[in-house]
Enzyme design. Sequence first.
Site, short mmCIF file in Angstrom:
data_model
loop_
_atom_site.label_atom_id
_atom_site.label_comp_id
_atom_site.label_asym_id
_atom_site.label_seq_id
_atom_site.Cartn_x
_atom_site.Cartn_y
_atom_site.Cartn_z
N LYS A 102 -7.04 -9.02 1.84
CA LYS A 102 -6.11 -9.64 0.89
C LYS A 102 -4.77 -8.90 0.85
CE LYS A 102 -8.12 -10.80 -2.85
NZ LYS A 102 -8.76 -10.78 -4.17
N LYS A 114 -12.79 -0.97 -4.07
CA LYS A 114 -13.41 -1.69 -5.18
C LYS A 114 -14.39 -0.77 -5.88
CE LYS A 114 -13.21 -5.97 -6.86
NZ LYS A 114 -12.01 -6.83 -6.91
N SER A 357 -0.06 -6.44 -9.54
CA SER A 357 -0.50 -5.04 -9.67
C SER A 357 0.41 -4.13 -8.86
CB SER A 357 -1.95 -4.89 -9.19
OG SER A 357 -2.85 -5.33 -10.18
#
Length: 424
Positions: A102, A114, A357
């Site tokens: 991504k 993650k 972000s």
Amino acid sequence: MTSPLSYVQPTADSPWGTYLMQVDRVAPYLGHLSRWIDTLKRPKRTLIVDIPIELDNGEVAHFEGYRVQHNLSRGPGKGGVRYHPDVTLEEVMALSAWMSIKNAAVNLPYGGAKGGIRVDPKKLSNKELERMTRRYTSEIGMIIGPQQDIPAPDVNTNPQIMAWMMDTYCMNTGSNATGVVTGKPVHLGGSLGRVKATGRGVFVTGREAARRLNMNLEGARVAVQGFGNVGSAAAELFAQAGAKIVAAQDHTGTIYNSKGFDIADITAHVKATGGVGGFKGAEPMDGEAFWDVACDILIPAALEGQITAERANRIQAKLVLEGANGPTVPSADDILAERGVLVVPDVICNAGGVTVSYFEWVQDFSSFFWTEDEINVRLDKIMIGALKKIWDTADRHQITLRTATFAVACERILKAREERGLYP
């Protein structure tokens, strides 16, 4: 299909198995860079931690936590932290890998990471939740940092949890590193526009895809699975564009109204009750019947693995916008492609959240903050530009948007790997 970690045995439709199959499919389009492809099949770093906390009743409870850094060739790790009773190492591995793809797909200077804790946060008091968050942050503190790995909110985590993580890291390091996490409260260095950014990205990519299909959003019927930050924000923007939100599903129930919901009413209901179940502006329906709803656009914005092969044969939408991570298993992907259903994959469709972000991270470093309008203009420009490059790649090779997204992203990651070389 083998796993790089002996204690993870993926199946074809499991999160990590799905990711490995997606990588295998992109190999023919990587040219000489394909010699590095195994780099993408092995997480760089996997951390499993024990999280003991004292409960309010004086008992000691233990929770298992994870932080996986999949690839750091293009920059610091970036990815959310989820609190869920079904979190597993394999799931977090896959989610970290999808973050690598991504971030590269939208050309952000990040790698993929993650985190997660296997816990039902609804069973903890606010103080227990804080103690667990702070202990988890301390346990993974050795591998996170503004230039190492930057966590963010995900399933069942929010700005308050990010504030606790930031404060814990700062106390442990004797610093004031606001950029160690993103998705913080605005007055603690968070960014305007962050809460709705992922849903906005779903809408922007969906709007561009609809144009390609000559689909008019005015009157288009939309079904949304998951009505949290992502699903609700996307639904709101589609409704503003003239579409009708005819079906919604979450953990509280499934509802349908052929005339469309009043977005203000359902948003207020979800805020008051915690879910779409019981909404008086629609009729309840069987959960499995959600996949049979007559609609033009389907937005899976819940958890991974929701669109199975069996469900793919029943979907009536012409356009699927993946607001969730990994909602479609590979066998279902093939069926949707054969049926002529266009899928805008998660690794570009829901990249609006990580893009804002990135904006937050940049603003924290400069201590200069943008307006929400500036945020949205920058977000739209990046998303539209990234999707155009992916679509051009898909057209050139006559491949799906998912494989094209992986082709663009993997080329960027492996080129960085090749140019950096191996040390020692």
